[in-house]
Design a protein around this motif. Structure first.
Motif, PDB file in Angstrom:
ATOM      1  N   ARG A 210     -20.210 -48.243 -11.499  1.00 24.38           N
ATOM      2  CA  ARG A 210     -20.635 -48.362 -13.037  1.00 24.38           C
ATOM      3  C   ARG A 210     -20.344 -47.091 -13.638  1.00 24.38           C
ATOM      4  O   ARG A 210     -20.886 -46.705 -14.764  1.00 24.38           O
ATOM      5  CB  ARG A 210     -22.086 -48.278 -12.724  1.00 24.38           C
ATOM      6  CG  ARG A 210     -22.930 -49.445 -12.085  1.00 24.38           C
ATOM      7  CD  ARG A 210     -22.687 -50.432 -12.980  1.00 24.38           C
ATOM      8  NE  ARG A 210     -23.638 -51.840 -12.280  1.00 24.38           N
ATOM      9  CZ  ARG A 210     -23.281 -52.538 -11.323  1.00 24.38           C
ATOM     10  NH1 ARG A 210     -21.978 -52.428 -10.907  1.00 24.38           N
ATOM     11  NH2 ARG A 210     -23.751 -53.568 -11.034  1.00 24.38           N
ATOM     12  N   ASN A 211     -19.239 -46.342 -13.074  1.00 29.92           N
ATOM     13  CA  ASN A 211     -18.987 -45.067 -13.763  1.00 29.92           C
ATOM     14  C   ASN A 211     -17.534 -44.876 -14.428  1.00 29.92           C
ATOM     15  O   ASN A 211     -17.181 -43.905 -14.986  1.00 29.92           O
ATOM     16  CB  ASN A 211     -19.012 -44.025 -12.479  1.00 29.92           C
ATOM     17  CG  ASN A 211     -18.906 -42.447 -13.066  1.00 29.92           C
ATOM     18  OD1 ASN A 211     -17.807 -41.661 -12.428  1.00 29.92           O
ATOM     19  ND2 ASN A 211     -19.688 -42.176 -13.698  1.00 29.92           N
ATOM     20  N   TRP A 216     -19.129 -47.971 -20.701  1.00 32.81           N
ATOM     21  CA  TRP A 216     -19.883 -47.302 -19.929  1.00 32.81           C
ATOM     22  C   TRP A 216     -21.604 -47.159 -20.037  1.00 32.81           C
ATOM     23  O   TRP A 216     -21.960 -47.076 -21.150  1.00 32.81           O
ATOM     24  CB  TRP A 216     -19.564 -45.948 -19.694  1.00 32.81           C
ATOM     25  CG  TRP A 216     -20.275 -44.823 -18.830  1.00 32.81           C
ATOM     26  CD1 TRP A 216     -20.287 -44.825 -17.433  1.00 32.81           C
ATOM     27  CD2 TRP A 216     -21.281 -43.943 -19.261  1.00 32.81           C
ATOM     28  NE1 TRP A 216     -21.234 -43.977 -16.977  1.00 32.81           N
ATOM     29  CE2 TRP A 216     -21.832 -43.608 -17.929  1.00 32.81           C
ATOM     30  CE3 TRP A 216     -21.805 -43.462 -20.293  1.00 32.81           C
ATOM     31  CZ2 TRP A 216     -22.758 -42.427 -17.952  1.00 32.81           C
ATOM     32  CZ3 TRP A 216     -22.915 -42.551 -20.646  1.00 32.81           C
ATOM     33  CH2 TRP A 216     -23.182 -42.207 -19.277  1.00 32.81           C
ATOM     34  N   CYS A 217     -22.335 -47.874 -18.898  1.00 29.43           N
ATOM     35  CA  CYS A 217     -23.690 -47.705 -19.171  1.00 29.43           C
ATOM     36  C   CYS A 217     -24.325 -48.519 -20.206  1.00 29.43           C
ATOM     37  O   CYS A 217     -25.587 -48.333 -20.580  1.00 29.43           O
ATOM     38  CB  CYS A 217     -24.074 -46.016 -18.965  1.00 29.43           C
ATOM     39  SG  CYS A 217     -25.532 -45.934 -17.946  1.00 29.43           S
ATOM     40  N   ALA A 221     -26.662 -51.409 -15.795  1.00 31.57           N
ATOM     41  CA  ALA A 221     -26.411 -50.143 -14.835  1.00 31.57           C
ATOM     42  C   ALA A 221     -27.730 -49.159 -15.604  1.00 31.57           C
ATOM     43  O   ALA A 221     -28.320 -49.505 -16.474  1.00 31.57           O
ATOM     44  CB  ALA A 221     -25.044 -49.376 -15.552  1.00 31.57           C
ATOM     45  N   CYS A 231     -25.231 -44.777 -13.287  1.00 29.49           N
ATOM     46  CA  CYS A 231     -24.027 -44.898 -13.896  1.00 29.49           C
ATOM     47  C   CYS A 231     -23.521 -43.349 -14.119  1.00 29.49           C
ATOM     48  O   CYS A 231     -22.388 -43.149 -14.352  1.00 29.49           O
ATOM     49  CB  CYS A 231     -23.825 -45.379 -15.342  1.00 29.49           C
ATOM     50  SG  CYS A 231     -25.199 -44.733 -16.569  1.00 29.49           S
TER      51      CYS A 231
END
Length: 403
Positions: A210-211, A216-217, A221, A231
């Motif tokens: 999730r990084n 992203w996020c 997440a 995340c």
């Protein structure tokens, strides 16, 4: 506290979809009663998770020098043995394999990868395979080792591998999340994340899948550091993620395929997890994956569902495969290996062989497609070789006649 195994987050629980949840023994009867009161059908898939953990955890393994002849690919191996195995592979197969440092973990452990392919003066294509992003998914690590074994065993005799290896380099990372993997062996078998301290030291670990900087996020997440799907404080905040990003960025123009290996559920997932929109080459991705899944099924009868994660599984963002697809890498997939929940993350060792066999077939099916669609044929390479040889001979004869 209930441990949700599928989907990853409560927000993704949907009508008419199964959910898998681990319940502490002290709360089992209470949970059964509540489910019956609400007329919610349920099945006990694993009677005692701890028993499975005890069976899969090695406590009496004798430490001895690893030998490739006796190395058991049908067993799960702790990180010390995987490091030794990698050393042995590079020593024994130095003509085809080189061993490289990818980066370091928070706990200062090295992450290594193999580069597998014949040396070439020409620019080669690349296939990246990452395994062990989630610590508890031991079967993913076992598959990476099995894949290396199969390439080394069949690189001369296979119908397409000689041609593929002359034009493609495989970058294989057996364990990305080294700290988490070791922790799953020594402290908590069901640990998922890495081991970097978060929230001013109030909790540990980031979900490395999730990084990545792929929406992203945004969905699927959590920003809560105690969550299994945390995340991280920002995209690519983790050393493991940074190391993988650096590798891919260096070779991005030449990467044909990116495969990330996970468990469980039996899926071949296409991009994307963060949106329902299809990728530009969704038709190609689907056709390749469906052919791979069909061939996989022929081996041991297992059905692997093909589709985008957001459609056939659940929403998620920041995964390595989606990130690869965002970089315009053509064939980006997430493999979710066995099983469908009977054992969950505790897949017994007696299923390693069949799981790896069927998924090797799937990956080889994808390599067949790459060989046909994106590589020069054997005939072209051979013609080029003989043309160069004849030219060399002609030059030699010319100089001989002159002198």
């Amino acid at each position: 506290m209930l441990d949700l195994w599928q989907p990853d987050m409560t927000e993704d629980i949907a009508t008419l979809r199964e959910i898998h949840v681990r319940i502490p023994y002290s709360h089992v009867e209470e949970m059964k009663e509540k489910l019956l009161q609400q007329a919610i059908p349920f099945t006990i898939m694993i009677e005692d998770v701890q028993k499975l953990i005890d069976k899969s955890t090695v406590t009496d393994r004798k430490m001895q020098k690893i030998s490739l002849e006796s190395y058991d690919y049908k067993k799960y191996h702790p990180m010390t043995e995987i490091y030794e195995w990698m050393d042995e592979v590079k020593e024994r197969h130095g003509d085809l394999v080189t061993h490289h440092y990818l980066g370091s973990t928070y706990e200062h452990r090295p992450i290594y990868y193999f580069k597998i392919g014949w040396p070439s003066d020409k620019q080669k294509k690349v296939v990246v395979i990452d395994c062990g992003i989630h610590a508890r998914e031991w079967i993913a690590v076992a598959f990476c080792q099995w894949f290396v074994k199969e390439i080394l065993a069949n690189h001369k005799s296979d119908r397409i591998l000689p041609n593929v290896l002359s034009q493609v380099d495989f970058y294989v990372i057996p364990v990305v999340n080294v700290d988490g993997y070791i922790y799953s062996w020594t402290n908590e078998r069901l640990w998922r994340k890495n081991r970097s301290p978060q929230g001013n030291g109030t909790c540990y670990g980031v979900d490395l899948n999730r990084n990545f900087n792929s929406q992203w996020c945004s969905v699927g997440a959590s920003r809560n550091c105690s969550s299994l799907t945390y995340c991280g404080p920002e995209a690519a905040s983790e050393l493991e993620t940074k190391a993988l990003v650096s590798l891919v960025e260096r070779h991005r123009p030449n990467i044909l395929s990116y495969l990330t290996i996970h468990s469980y559920g039996q899926y071949i997932l296409l991009p994307f997890g963060y949106k329902k929109n299809e990728s530009e080459n969704h038709k190609e991705l689907t056709e390749v994956a469906e052919k791979a899944a069909a061939k996989l099924k022929e081996k041991h009868g297992k059905v692997y569902t093909v589709g985008s994660s957001s459609v056939v599984l659940y929403d998620n963002s920041g995964s390595s495969a989606d990130w690869a697809a965002d970089l315009k890498i053509k064939l980006a997939y997430t493999f979710e290996l066995r099983d469908n929940g009977t054992y969950g993350f505790q897949l017994p060792e007696n299923q390693i062989e069949q799981t790896c066999e069927e998924n090797i077939i799937a990956v080889m099916s994808m390599l067949e497609y790459i060989n046909e669609k994106y590589l020069e044929s054997n005939a072209v390479i051979l013609s080029s070789f003989w043309l160069n040889t004849l030219l060399s001979c002609a030059v030699c004869m010319y100089y001989t006649l002159i002198h």
